[in-house]
Design an enzyme around this catalytic site. Structure first.
Site, PDB file in Angstrom:
ATOM      1  N   ASP A 272      39.645  47.966  39.156  1.00  0.00           N
ATOM      2  CA  ASP A 272      38.885  46.646  40.544  1.00  0.00           C
ATOM      3  C   ASP A 272      38.169  45.106  39.697  1.00  0.00           C
ATOM      4  O   ASP A 272      37.023  45.623  39.844  1.00  0.00           O
ATOM      5  CB  ASP A 272      37.206  48.219  40.126  1.00  0.00           C
ATOM      6  CG  ASP A 272      36.185  47.882  41.196  1.00  0.00           C
ATOM      7  OD1 ASP A 272      36.832  47.149  42.213  1.00  0.00           O
ATOM      8  OD2 ASP A 272      35.211  48.101  40.809  1.00  0.00           O
TER       9      ASP A 272
ATOM     10  N   SER B 152      41.516  38.934  32.338  1.00  0.00           N
ATOM     11  CA  SER B 152      42.158  39.866  32.693  1.00  0.00           C
ATOM     12  C   SER B 152      44.572  39.508  32.396  1.00  0.00           C
ATOM     13  O   SER B 152      44.829  40.037  31.260  1.00  0.00           O
ATOM     14  CB  SER B 152      42.360  41.106  33.822  1.00  0.00           C
ATOM     15  OG  SER B 152      43.087  41.137  34.098  1.00  0.00           O
TER      16      SER B 152
ATOM     17  N   PHE C 287      29.134  48.000  41.781  1.00  0.00           N
ATOM     18  CA  PHE C 287      29.380  47.768  43.488  1.00  0.00           C
ATOM     19  C   PHE C 287      30.770  49.173  43.114  1.00  0.00           C
ATOM     20  O   PHE C 287      31.745  49.253  43.395  1.00  0.00           O
ATOM     21  CB  PHE C 287      30.105  47.076  43.920  1.00  0.00           C
ATOM     22  CG  PHE C 287      30.135  46.018  43.540  1.00  0.00           C
ATOM     23  CD1 PHE C 287      28.938  45.377  43.946  1.00  0.00           C
ATOM     24  CD2 PHE C 287      30.579  44.442  42.624  1.00  0.00           C
ATOM     25  CE1 PHE C 287      28.089  44.196  44.140  1.00  0.00           C
ATOM     26  CE2 PHE C 287      29.298  43.631  42.340  1.00  0.00           C
ATOM     27  CZ  PHE C 287      28.472  43.508  42.906  1.00  0.00           C
TER      28      PHE C 287
ATOM     29  N   ASP D 236      36.456  42.474  30.951  1.00  0.00           N
ATOM     30  CA  ASP D 236      36.092  41.647  32.242  1.00  0.00           C
ATOM     31  C   ASP D 236      35.752  40.278  31.391  1.00  0.00           C
ATOM     32  O   ASP D 236      35.590  40.949  30.194  1.00  0.00           O
ATOM     33  CB  ASP D 236      34.586  42.103  33.011  1.00  0.00           C
ATOM     34  CG  ASP D 236      34.580  41.894  34.088  1.00  0.00           C
ATOM     35  OD1 ASP D 236      33.984  40.126  34.107  1.00  0.00           O
ATOM     36  OD2 ASP D 236      34.342  42.366  35.339  1.00  0.00           O
TER      37      ASP D 236
ATOM     38  N   ARG E 248      48.512  40.300  40.235  1.00  0.00           N
ATOM     39  CA  ARG E 248      49.354  40.316  39.038  1.00  0.00           C
ATOM     40  C   ARG E 248      48.277  41.114  37.363  1.00  0.00           C
ATOM     41  O   ARG E 248      49.386  41.420  37.331  1.00  0.00           O
ATOM     42  CB  ARG E 248      48.235  38.897  38.620  1.00  0.00           C
ATOM     43  CG  ARG E 248      48.188  38.232  37.161  1.00  0.00           C
ATOM     44  CD  ARG E 248      47.853  37.179  37.077  1.00  0.00           C
ATOM     45  NE  ARG E 248      46.102  37.379  37.381  1.00  0.00           N
ATOM     46  CZ  ARG E 248      45.269  36.824  37.909  1.00  0.00           C
ATOM     47  NH1 ARG E 248      45.211  35.439  37.321  1.00  0.00           N
ATOM     48  NH2 ARG E 248      44.302  37.093  37.512  1.00  0.00           N
TER      49      ARG E 248
ATOM     50  N   HIS F  24      40.273  50.753  43.737  1.00  0.00           N
ATOM     51  CA  HIS F  24      38.828  50.526  43.862  1.00  0.00           C
ATOM     52  C   HIS F  24      39.105  49.611  45.094  1.00  0.00           C
ATOM     53  O   HIS F  24      40.500  48.390  44.983  1.00  0.00           O
ATOM     54  CB  HIS F  24      37.887  50.256  43.233  1.00  0.00           C
ATOM     55  CG  HIS F  24      36.493  50.761  43.742  1.00  0.00           C
ATOM     56  ND1 HIS F  24      35.616  49.792  43.616  1.00  0.00           N
ATOM     57  CD2 HIS F  24      36.654  51.646  44.979  1.00  0.00           C
ATOM     58  CE1 HIS F  24      34.396  50.487  44.363  1.00  0.00           C
ATOM     59  NE2 HIS F  24      34.982  51.785  45.109  1.00  0.00           N
TER      60      HIS F  24
ATOM     61  N   HIS G 233      39.889  41.147  43.880  1.00  0.00           N
ATOM     62  CA  HIS G 233      39.933  41.297  44.653  1.00  0.00           C
ATOM     63  C   HIS G 233      40.954  39.738  45.660  1.00  0.00           C
ATOM     64  O   HIS G 233      40.860  41.077  46.348  1.00  0.00           O
ATOM     65  CB  HIS G 233      38.725  41.761  45.466  1.00  0.00           C
ATOM     66  CG  HIS G 233      38.442  42.889  44.850  1.00  0.00           C
ATOM     67  ND1 HIS G 233      38.450  43.481  43.706  1.00  0.00           N
ATOM     68  CD2 HIS G 233      37.715  44.246  45.372  1.00  0.00           C
ATOM     69  CE1 HIS G 233      37.588  44.320  42.833  1.00  0.00           C
ATOM     70  NE2 HIS G 233      37.484  45.266  44.540  1.00  0.00           N
TER      71      HIS G 233
END
Ligand code: SAH
Ligand code: MG
Length: 208
Positions: free
Chosen positions: A138, A121, A16, A68, A148, A166, A141
């Site tokens: 990114d 994360s 994306f 990730d 956070r 992003h 969302h």
């Protein structure tokens, strides 16, 4: 400027990141003054943005940490708008973008400069102690994950370093609010100033 082969690979990689925003990300990451501190992105998915940032890391003689958990965000889960069924590991029954991510970075020849951090994360952020020359947000969302990530990770951006966010949509009709909200928080904190805007990408610099 990124070389044409890498641009083509980035554009064909799954994910994306529109081409103009990817090039803006690369250009911003190349322009950071201090070459010694590494860069970090939150939300790598299949490695598309990591090509743009990894290429910049290589040019700057540094590394990109690509963070990730590779299980997808809420909006990537079955039944949601951005679900890609072939990314589900059938044996586990969950999304697994890590194999695709590794393949993307291998094909781009960037494995030496992009280090996958596989984990949640906030859990990784709890232990983090490394100043960053460039931070790209990114990841999740939703409101909670976005705020956070902002709170946990932006303190590590060194003075003069850059923060990129992003999916910032000033008009609610164009997309969700949380990335826009954390962009506003960064500006309102007085710690960051605007550097550039390309599509939904915003780049800011730490000034205090
Ligand atoms: N930058 C990517 C797109 C990222 S999509 C590109 O260029 O295509 C958002 C990613 O954030 C997903 O891969 C998801 O797994 C990851 N993510 C969401 N919440 C996370 C969390 N709490 N910890 C780690 N990764 C998370
Ligand atoms: Mg995005």
């Amino acid at each position: 400027m990124m070389d044409a082969t890498l641009i083509a690979l980035a554009e064909s990689a799954r994910g994306f990141m529109p081409p103009d925003e990817g090039l803006a990300l690369h250009a911003a990451a190349c322009g950071v003054p201090d070459a010694s501190s590494p860069m970090l992105e939150i939300g790598s998915y299949c490695g598309k943005s990591a090509i743009y940032l990894g290429a910049a890391a290589r040019e700057r003689n540094t590394e990109l940490f690509a963070l990730d958990h590779h299980r997808g965000s809420e909006e990537n889960q079955p039944g949601w708008e951005w679900h890609e069924p072939d990314l589900v590991d059938p044996e586990v029954g969950k999304i697994d973008t890590l194999p695709r991510f590794r393949r993307t970075l291998f094909d781009a020849g960037l494995e030496q400069h992009v280090i996958a951090l596989v984990g949640d994360s906030p859990t990784v952020g709890k232990h983090w102690k490394i100043p960053l020359s460039f931070l790209f947000i990114d990841g999740g969302h939703g409101s909670e994950p976005a705020h956070r990530d902002f709170e946990l990770w932006t303190p590590w951006v060194e003075t003069g370093g850059l923060l990129a966010i992003h999916d910032v949509f000033p008009d609610p009709a164009d997309g969700g609010r949380p990335p826009f909200e954390i962009y506003c928080r960064a500006l309102e904190s007085g710690e960051f100033e605007d550097v550039s805007a390309t599509g939904s990408l915003r780049v800011l610099r730490r000034i205090a």
